[in-house]
Design an enzyme around this catalytic site. Structure first.
Site, PDB file in Angstrom:
ATOM      1  N   TYR A 192       0.810  -1.219   0.000  1.00  0.00           N
ATOM      2  CA  TYR A 192       0.000   0.000   0.000  1.00  0.00           C
ATOM      3  C   TYR A 192       0.842   1.268   0.000  1.00  0.00           C
ATOM      4  O   TYR A 192       0.298   2.374  -0.048  1.00  0.00           O
ATOM      5  CB  TYR A 192      -0.914   0.030   1.226  1.00  0.00           C
ATOM      6  N   PHE A 228      -5.588  -0.586  10.000  1.00  0.00           N
ATOM      7  CA  PHE A 228      -6.152  -0.474   8.672  1.00  0.00           C
ATOM      8  C   PHE A 228      -7.176   0.652   8.656  1.00  0.00           C
ATOM      9  O   PHE A 228      -7.744   1.027   9.682  1.00  0.00           O
ATOM     10  CB  PHE A 228      -6.743  -1.787   8.139  1.00  0.00           C
ATOM     11  N   ASP A 279      -7.132  10.910   2.179  1.00  0.00           N
ATOM     12  CA  ASP A 279      -7.353  11.042   0.740  1.00  0.00           C
ATOM     13  C   ASP A 279      -8.819  11.382   0.466  1.00  0.00           C
ATOM     14  O   ASP A 279      -9.696  11.103   1.280  1.00  0.00           O
ATOM     15  CB  ASP A 279      -6.986   9.735   0.027  1.00  0.00           C
ATOM     16  N   ASN A 325     -14.625   5.424   4.487  1.00  0.00           N
ATOM     17  CA  ASN A 325     -14.826   4.482   5.597  1.00  0.00           C
ATOM     18  C   ASN A 325     -13.929   4.760   6.803  1.00  0.00           C
ATOM     19  O   ASN A 325     -14.317   4.481   7.929  1.00  0.00           O
ATOM     20  CB  ASN A 325     -14.649   3.042   5.112  1.00  0.00           C
TER      21      ASN A 325
END
Length: 187
Positions: free
Chosen positions: A16, A65, A92, A113
């Protein structure tokens, strides 16, 4: 001395590292490189402490996460005794073009989320967030691939200057206040 909690949202793991969804991590890593502080692994997050212009900055990159970021935010907010008005979430935003940013004192998660989880865990939307534009150049149904994808070469070239500008906004939030930062950096 006023204390601030700066939270960069992202996902842990080398796969990532340079993805759009890790914009928050990238901003904090850029600040660390520029100002000579380092992150260490602690409970729920990589953390760093740094003093800047008479302010104590506590920076975290949650290791929970993205979708469970609220746990780390709540833990360090309580652990460091930082008031909600001194929290800034850097994340982001696919609804802003690459190169644009938007600082807001509060707001909805807007489909993000990580922000949704922070709202749920803190039971409020009354915290500042700095949205980092990553664009939305994806076909219908390909959003996940886009946000978890890497920046294209033309954006990678611009990324260092963009990260510097985002770091400047973050520091302005801490030293000059949110109104000053919004007036001078929002586009």
């Amino acid at each position: 001395m006023a204390k601030f909690l700066i939270v960069g949202l992202g996902n842990i793991g080398p796969e990532y590292a340079l993805t759009r969804h890790n914009a928050g991590f990238m901003v904090l890593d850029r600040m660390a490189a520029q100002h000579g502080f380092t992150f260490t692994m602690n409970r729920l997050a990589y953390t760093a402490k740094w003093q800047h212009k008479g302010k104590q900055l506590f920076l975290i990159k949650p290791t929970t996460f993205m979708n469970l970021s609220g746990r780390a935010v709540q833990y360090y907010m309580k652990q460091e005794n930082i008031p909600i008005e001194n929290i800034l979430i850097v994340t982001d935003d696919k609804d802003l073009p690459f190169g644009k940013l938007r600082l807001k004192p509060k707001g909805s998660p807007g489909g993000h989320n990580g922000l949704r989880n922070i709202d749920e865990v803190l039971s409020t939307q009354e915290y500042a967030r700095l949205r980092v534009g990553i664009g939305s150049n994806f076909q219908k149904g390909r959003q996940v691939d886009f946000v978890l994808g890497q920046f294209p070469e033309d954006e990678l070239i611009q990324l260092p200057d963009y990260l510097d500008r985002i770091a400047d906004v973050t520091l302005a939030f801490c030293t000059m206040g949110i109104q000053f930062a919004m007036n001078n950096y929002n586009q």
